[in-house]
Design an enzyme around this catalytic site. Structure first.
Site, PDB file in Angstrom:
ATOM      1  N   TRP A 109       0.854  -1.185   0.000  1.00 42.26           N
ATOM      2  CA  TRP A 109       0.000   0.000   0.000  1.00 42.26           C
ATOM      3  C   TRP A 109       0.898   1.245   0.000  1.00 42.26           C
ATOM      4  O   TRP A 109       1.896   1.302   0.704  1.00 42.26           O
ATOM      5  CB  TRP A 109      -0.906   0.004   1.256  1.00 42.26           C
ATOM      6  CG  TRP A 109      -1.726   1.253   1.337  1.00 42.26           C
ATOM      7  CD1 TRP A 109      -2.861   1.520   0.649  1.00 42.26           C
ATOM      8  CD2 TRP A 109      -1.447   2.410   2.135  1.00 42.26           C
ATOM      9  NE1 TRP A 109      -3.312   2.782   0.957  1.00 42.26           N
ATOM     10  CE2 TRP A 109      -2.459   3.353   1.873  1.00 42.26           C
ATOM     11  CE3 TRP A 109      -0.426   2.747   3.034  1.00 42.26           C
ATOM     12  CZ2 TRP A 109      -2.500   4.605   2.486  1.00 42.26           C
ATOM     13  CZ3 TRP A 109      -0.462   3.995   3.640  1.00 42.26           C
ATOM     14  CH2 TRP A 109      -1.506   4.911   3.364  1.00 42.26           C
ATOM     15  N   ASP A 145     -16.008  12.236  -2.150  1.00 41.80           N
ATOM     16  CA  ASP A 145     -15.401  10.965  -1.730  1.00 41.80           C
ATOM     17  C   ASP A 145     -16.164  10.362  -0.551  1.00 41.80           C
ATOM     18  O   ASP A 145     -17.327  10.716  -0.270  1.00 41.80           O
ATOM     19  CB  ASP A 145     -13.905  11.191  -1.433  1.00 41.80           C
ATOM     20  CG  ASP A 145     -13.069   9.953  -1.729  1.00 41.80           C
ATOM     21  OD1 ASP A 145     -13.055   9.038  -0.886  1.00 41.80           O
ATOM     22  OD2 ASP A 145     -12.435   9.892  -2.803  1.00 41.80           O
ATOM     23  N   ASP A 146     -15.541   9.472   0.138  1.00 41.88           N
ATOM     24  CA  ASP A 146     -16.130   8.678   1.217  1.00 41.88           C
ATOM     25  C   ASP A 146     -16.807   9.555   2.281  1.00 41.88           C
ATOM     26  O   ASP A 146     -16.298  10.623   2.618  1.00 41.88           O
ATOM     27  CB  ASP A 146     -14.979   7.881   1.861  1.00 41.88           C
ATOM     28  CG  ASP A 146     -15.467   6.770   2.749  1.00 41.88           C
ATOM     29  OD1 ASP A 146     -16.681   6.657   2.955  1.00 41.88           O
ATOM     30  OD2 ASP A 146     -14.611   5.999   3.226  1.00 41.88           O
ATOM     31  N   ARG A 168     -10.140  -2.419   8.368  1.00 43.64           N
ATOM     32  CA  ARG A 168     -10.766  -1.097   8.257  1.00 43.64           C
ATOM     33  C   ARG A 168     -12.218  -1.170   8.753  1.00 43.64           C
ATOM     34  O   ARG A 168     -13.123  -0.590   8.170  1.00 43.64           O
ATOM     35  CB  ARG A 168     -10.716  -0.591   6.815  1.00 43.64           C
ATOM     36  CG  ARG A 168     -10.578   0.919   6.734  1.00 43.64           C
ATOM     37  CD  ARG A 168     -10.738   1.431   5.317  1.00 43.64           C
ATOM     38  NE  ARG A 168     -10.393   2.842   5.243  1.00 43.64           N
ATOM     39  CZ  ARG A 168     -11.016   3.722   4.490  1.00 43.64           C
ATOM     40  NH1 ARG A 168     -12.030   3.358   3.731  1.00 43.64           N
ATOM     41  NH2 ARG A 168     -10.639   4.968   4.468  1.00 43.64           N
ATOM     42  N   LYS A 195     -16.179   6.684  -8.457  1.00 42.45           N
ATOM     43  CA  LYS A 195     -14.913   6.106  -7.982  1.00 42.45           C
ATOM     44  C   LYS A 195     -15.287   4.871  -7.185  1.00 42.45           C
ATOM     45  O   LYS A 195     -15.876   4.975  -6.112  1.00 42.45           O
ATOM     46  CB  LYS A 195     -14.178   7.131  -7.116  1.00 42.45           C
ATOM     47  CG  LYS A 195     -12.874   6.617  -6.494  1.00 42.45           C
ATOM     48  CD  LYS A 195     -12.236   7.736  -5.664  1.00 42.45           C
ATOM     49  CE  LYS A 195     -10.990   7.305  -4.942  1.00 42.45           C
ATOM     50  NZ  LYS A 195     -10.496   8.363  -4.025  1.00 42.45           N
ATOM     51  N   TRP A 196     -14.970   3.702  -7.717  1.00 42.69           N
ATOM     52  CA  TRP A 196     -15.402   2.408  -7.144  1.00 42.69           C
ATOM     53  C   TRP A 196     -14.247   1.856  -6.313  1.00 42.69           C
ATOM     54  O   TRP A 196     -13.280   1.336  -6.858  1.00 42.69           O
ATOM     55  CB  TRP A 196     -15.764   1.462  -8.286  1.00 42.69           C
ATOM     56  CG  TRP A 196     -16.293   0.123  -7.894  1.00 42.69           C
ATOM     57  CD1 TRP A 196     -15.616  -0.865  -7.246  1.00 42.69           C
ATOM     58  CD2 TRP A 196     -17.599  -0.403  -8.154  1.00 42.69           C
ATOM     59  NE1 TRP A 196     -16.412  -1.970  -7.081  1.00 42.69           N
ATOM     60  CE2 TRP A 196     -17.638  -1.721  -7.636  1.00 42.69           C
ATOM     61  CE3 TRP A 196     -18.741   0.099  -8.784  1.00 42.69           C
ATOM     62  CZ2 TRP A 196     -18.766  -2.534  -7.732  1.00 42.69           C
ATOM     63  CZ3 TRP A 196     -19.864  -0.715  -8.879  1.00 42.69           C
ATOM     64  CH2 TRP A 196     -19.874  -2.016  -8.346  1.00 42.69           C
ATOM     65  N   ASP A 197     -14.383   1.950  -5.008  1.00 37.09           N
ATOM     66  CA  ASP A 197     -13.266   1.615  -4.106  1.00 37.09           C
ATOM     67  C   ASP A 197     -13.408   0.196  -3.557  1.00 37.09           C
ATOM     68  O   ASP A 197     -14.486  -0.436  -3.648  1.00 37.09           O
ATOM     69  CB  ASP A 197     -13.252   2.638  -2.959  1.00 37.09           C
ATOM     70  CG  ASP A 197     -11.863   2.838  -2.352  1.00 37.09           C
ATOM     71  OD1 ASP A 197     -10.974   2.025  -2.623  1.00 37.09           O
ATOM     72  OD2 ASP A 197     -11.700   3.817  -1.595  1.00 37.09           O
ATOM     73  N   ASN A 232     -11.534  -1.625  -0.090  1.00 36.38           N
ATOM     74  CA  ASN A 232     -10.510  -1.312   0.915  1.00 36.38           C
ATOM     75  C   ASN A 232     -10.100  -2.433   1.857  1.00 36.38           C
ATOM     76  O   ASN A 232      -9.599  -2.148   2.936  1.00 36.38           O
ATOM     77  CB  ASN A 232     -10.972  -0.110   1.744  1.00 36.38           C
ATOM     78  CG  ASN A 232     -10.718   1.181   1.006  1.00 36.38           C
ATOM     79  OD1 ASN A 232      -9.577   1.516   0.706  1.00 36.38           O
ATOM     80  ND2 ASN A 232     -11.780   1.892   0.668  1.00 36.38           N
ATOM     81  N   CYS A 250     -10.590   1.669  -7.964  1.00 35.62           N
ATOM     82  CA  CYS A 250      -9.692   2.057  -6.874  1.00 35.62           C
ATOM     83  C   CYS A 250      -9.727   0.908  -5.880  1.00 35.62           C
ATOM     84  O   CYS A 250     -10.743   0.230  -5.743  1.00 35.62           O
ATOM     85  CB  CYS A 250     -10.233   3.335  -6.249  1.00 35.62           C
ATOM     86  SG  CYS A 250      -9.409   3.857  -4.736  1.00 35.62           S
ATOM     87  N   ASP A 281      -2.659   5.567  -3.110  1.00 39.77           N
ATOM     88  CA  ASP A 281      -3.023   6.521  -2.064  1.00 39.77           C
ATOM     89  C   ASP A 281      -1.844   7.407  -1.704  1.00 39.77           C
ATOM     90  O   ASP A 281      -1.997   8.362  -0.938  1.00 39.77           O
ATOM     91  CB  ASP A 281      -3.497   5.774  -0.811  1.00 39.77           C
ATOM     92  CG  ASP A 281      -4.985   5.497  -0.877  1.00 39.77           C
ATOM     93  OD1 ASP A 281      -5.653   6.070  -1.758  1.00 39.77           O
ATOM     94  OD2 ASP A 281      -5.474   4.713  -0.046  1.00 39.77           O
TER      95      ASP A 281
HETATM   96  C1  DGJ Z   1      -9.111   4.623  -0.278  1.00 39.09           C
HETATM   97  C2  DGJ Z   1      -8.915   5.443  -1.522  1.00 39.09           C
HETATM   98  O1  DGJ Z   1      -7.776   5.046  -2.197  1.00 39.09           O
HETATM   99  C3  DGJ Z   1      -8.868   6.903  -1.136  1.00 39.09           C
HETATM  100  O2  DGJ Z   1      -8.576   7.697  -2.243  1.00 39.09           O
HETATM  101  C4  DGJ Z   1     -10.179   7.290  -0.511  1.00 39.09           C
HETATM  102  O3  DGJ Z   1     -11.193   7.200  -1.464  1.00 39.09           O
HETATM  103  C5  DGJ Z   1     -10.462   6.402   0.674  1.00 39.09           C
HETATM  104  N1  DGJ Z   1     -10.337   5.015   0.352  1.00 39.09           N
HETATM  105  C6  DGJ Z   1     -11.828   6.672   1.218  1.00 39.09           C
HETATM  106  O4  DGJ Z   1     -12.190   5.809   2.191  1.00 39.09           O
END
Ligand code: DGJ
Length: 730
Positions: free
Chosen positions: A199, A366-367, A443, A476-478, A480, A526, A548
């Site tokens: 990361w 964003d989030d 997370r 933006k499809w994240d 995590n 993403c 990131d």
């Molecule tokens: C991870 C993404 O890479 C960031 O740019 C951002 O959108 C955060 N998540 C939001 O939780």
């Protein structure tokens, strides 16, 4: 371009003007690999097979004198036939036997390229662009067929491959491994190249000499991962950016993968790539088939630049799809590093109002806009807008932003669920988990079990509802977190090792449906930065958030590595705050801007806090970027220096029509009294004449490539310079 089958020598030849690939059907009807590389004009390559005589303690294959598959270059080795190197396919039959014996039965050569069922893959727009062959092998005892599919393109030095297993028998077969390709080479002093990291430092280029035994890269995480990208290459020792043979492999898949390079004791190299057999099996019921993902194999005879150009052209033109495929990508501002979760509609509108006059075209929320999400510990799954933060909801905000003259986009993370969410309280079993066992959180979230139809349906309907609720032009499809405790309560015990792949197949199905329904939405993939930057996702979403880590210097390495395979218009690069939030480095707005002019340009900082002078500089950056964005996003990239080795890192783009050139240079560290240095450009026309905007001087291509541009005096660490050149005479 063509594919021929020579009856006399029983040899397939796949070729275009520059490359050849030869496969032979042996007398025993095994498939042998003869050659891959520079175009050859022959069909008589049998002597390649004759030369091998090794001392081995294994029996002859099928008792044929001196015929040992282990000593021969094979096209798709199966487990069981006296070849104990890594197999490309391994099956378990009803009686527990793992031995299979695939022999050639027939083939079909055809114009064009078939779609892969349920999987992303490169495509053709016109049947004349490519030729394909399906070679069918069979294990007659078990009545199972293996179909190896190959495509060669006329205009790209690439061969694509995939494999499919069809169970024609009456009994179930267990697939333990079905890779996408296998290539057996003789070692020619190869180095092993791959893109690895973690990361915030994804896709660093690694190069090591091959050593005896197995060397692999892989993902076991449910996503292609930050750690290893689904790409490897073998390069001759003397190969560099501009010379030397390179054989590269890129897998069009976004989940668990493996790439093996096995150097045997006789200096043969076996390269394989495909679905990771780790924690994978598939119950192939009677009458069903299983399709492997596609691997794209690129041969470059002139080094890494040549290799990257092939990948860039092929992926930009015949992998990425949709309305944005060749459309200029908007300059955006994203509020993540400006506000994190702490915003309301006033703050968002303040940023938007400041951004619009500076030239920003798209605002990305964003989030944190949904459920009760004020930090990362809740609400994934509850995708109703949080009206305490955003009065009037997405619809109001989107139309206010549209009224300013900007488009509006949102962040989502649809594959996840927070234990603290109404969705989880209603469906506690919808996440990937083992009943009665602890559910590990990353997370503070779990992964939704997309192998279940009802969960997929929820995700799809939720996205349709959200995208229909407001004028949303971008998503933006994240994603995590990675998988743990992989299990699905919807499947029986003997199918549990299918779950990771089933999740991926269903994700692809959702994305296919969504991108078809919303063709005008620009989707950006993403995964906690660049944790799923792969060709599979690019098939659905034409761009990806690169990392990131938004620090300009760190990005030099990340973007350099990414550019080995992925075209500039795939990479999103943003200017963020200084000191940088990830590494605290202080860099100038100028250098941050130049580093971000490496793909899709945007900002990710609280611009309301910038001084008037900084805002003016930002306006100038945007104006300039818009003028040159076609060259950057869709031009031809040349890497002029390597951030892993060189202090001055430079790269250039030549527009598709060859008339505009953008050159960027960043000096990593200042040195006292540096000598006058020149930056030699490459890939220009020797006799053409170019003017440089900055000094209005005229240069010939020969001068620029032999002597170069004078690097002006640079101040301190991390200073940078950009030149724009125009071709004035051919
Ligand atoms: C991870 C993404 O890479 C960031 O740019 C951002 O959108 C955060 N998540 C939001 O939780």
């Amino acid at each position: 371009m063509g594919i021929t089958f020579d009856q006399q020598t029983q040899t397939f030849h796949l070729f275009n003007d520059r490359i050849s690939y030869f496969i032979k059907v042996s007398e025993t009807r095994h498939l042998m690999h003869l050659y891959w590389g520079k175009r050859l004009h022959t069909n008589q390559l049998d002597y390649i097979l004759a030369a091998k005589e090794y001392a081995t303690f294994l029996p002859d294959t099928q008792d044929i004198d001196n015929f040992q598959l282990e000593s021969l270059p094979q096209e798709f080795p199966a487990f069981g036939n006296n070849d104990l190197r890594s197999p490309a396919i391994s099956l378990v039959f009803e009686n527990g036997s793992r031995i299979s014996d695939f022999r050639y039965v027939k083939h079909c050569i055809y114009q064009g390229k078939k779609k892969l069922e349920g999987l992303p893959a490169t495509y053709v727009n016109d049947e004349q662009e490519a030729m394909s062959v399906d070679i069918v092998l069979e294990d007659t005892l078990e009545q199972v067929q293996l179909v190896l599919s190959y495509t060669i393109y006329e205009n790209y030095d690439a061969i694509t491959r995939s494999s499919r297993l069809v169970n024609h028998g009456k009994k179930q077969i267990v697939i333990q491994r079905l890779l996408s390709c296998n290539v057996d080479f003789t070692n020619e002093e190869f180095d092993f190249i791959h893109l690895s990291g973690a990361w915030a430092r994804e896709r660093h280029k690694k190069r090591t000499p091959l050593r005896c035994g197995m060397q692999s890269i892989e993902s076991r995480r449910g996503a292609s991962s930050h750690g290893q990208n689904p790409f490897i290459a073998l390069a001759h020792k003397d190969a560099n950016e501009n010379q030397g043979d390179v054989y590269a492999f890129s897998l069009v898949y976004s989940g668990n993968f493996v790439a093996n390079v096995e150097l045997d004791v006789y200096d043969n190299v076996r390269v394989q790539m495909g679905l990771n057999p780790f924690d994978f099996t598939w119950q192939l019921k009677a009458g069903t088939s299983f399709q492997s993902p596609e691997v794209v194999m690129v041969y470059a005879k002139n080094g890494f630049h040549d290799m990257s150009s092939t990948f860039h052209n092929l992926y930009a033109q015949r992998l990425i799809r949709g309305n944005y495929q060749l459309k200029p990508r908007p300059v955006l501002i994203n509020n993540w590093e400006a506000t994190y979760f702490d915003f309301d509609e006033k703050k968002i509108m303040d940023i938007a109002r400041t951004a619009q006059p500076l030239g920003v075209e798209l605002f990305v929320l964003d989030d944190g806009w949904f459920g009760k999400r004020s930090k990362d510990d809740s609400s994934l799954g509850d995708w109703d807008v949080n009206e305490t933060k955003l009065k009037g909801g997405l619809k109001q905000l989107a139309s206010d932003i549209n009224a300013l003259g900007m488009k509006f986009g949102i962040w989502v993370e649809p594959e996840m669920i927070s234990p603290n969410s109404d969705l989880y309280r209603t469906h506690p079993d919808w996440c990937i988990h083992v009943p009665k066992r602890h559910r590990s959180l990353a997370r503070t979230q779990c992964v939704l079990d997309l192998s279940r139809e009802e969960v997929c349906d929820f995700v799809l309907q939720m996205m349709i509802k959200t995208l229909s609720s407001a004028p949303i032009s971008y998503v933006k499809w994240d994603y995590n977190r990675n998988f743990s405790e992989v299990y699905s309560i919807a499947y029986p015990s003997d199918q549990q090792q299918e779950i990771a792949h089933r999740n991926m197949l269903h994700l692809y199905k959702i994305l296919e449906e969504l991108t078809t329904r919303f063709p005008d939405v620009l989707f950006e993939s993403c995964a906690g930065g660049g944790g799923r930057f792969d060709p599979g996702m690019l098939y659905y979403m034409p761009q990806t958030w690169t990392s990131d880590d938004t620090d300009a210097l760190e990005r030099l390495k990340i973007q350099y590595g990414t550019s080995m395979v992925y075209p500039p218009a795939c990479m999103s690069c943003h200017v963020s705050a200084s000191p940088n939030h990830q590494v605290q480095r202080i860099t100038s707005l100028k250098t941050r801007g130049i580093c971000a002019m490496s793909g899709n340009f945007g900002y990710e900082l609280d611009i309301t806090k910038l001084t008037k002078e900084e805002q003016e500089e930002m306006r100038e950056q945007i104006t300039l970027y818009k003028r040159i964005r076609n060259t950057i996003q869709f031009g031809k990239l040349t890497r002029l220096a390597d951030p892993f080795q060189d202090n001055d890192v430079a790269w250039m783009y030549i527009s598709q029509d060859d008339t505009e050139i953008v050159v960027n240079l960043v000096r990593q560290y200042a040195t006292p009294y540096p000598k006058t240095t020149m930056l030699k450009l490459r890939n220009l026309n020797v006799t053409a004449k170019y003017t440089v905007e900055q000094d209005s001087r005229m240069y010939t291509g020969e001068e620029l490539m032999t002597l170069g541009l004078i690097i002006p005096h640079l101040e301190g660490d991390y200073d940078s310079v950009q030149w724009i050149l125009h071709k004035v005479e051919d």
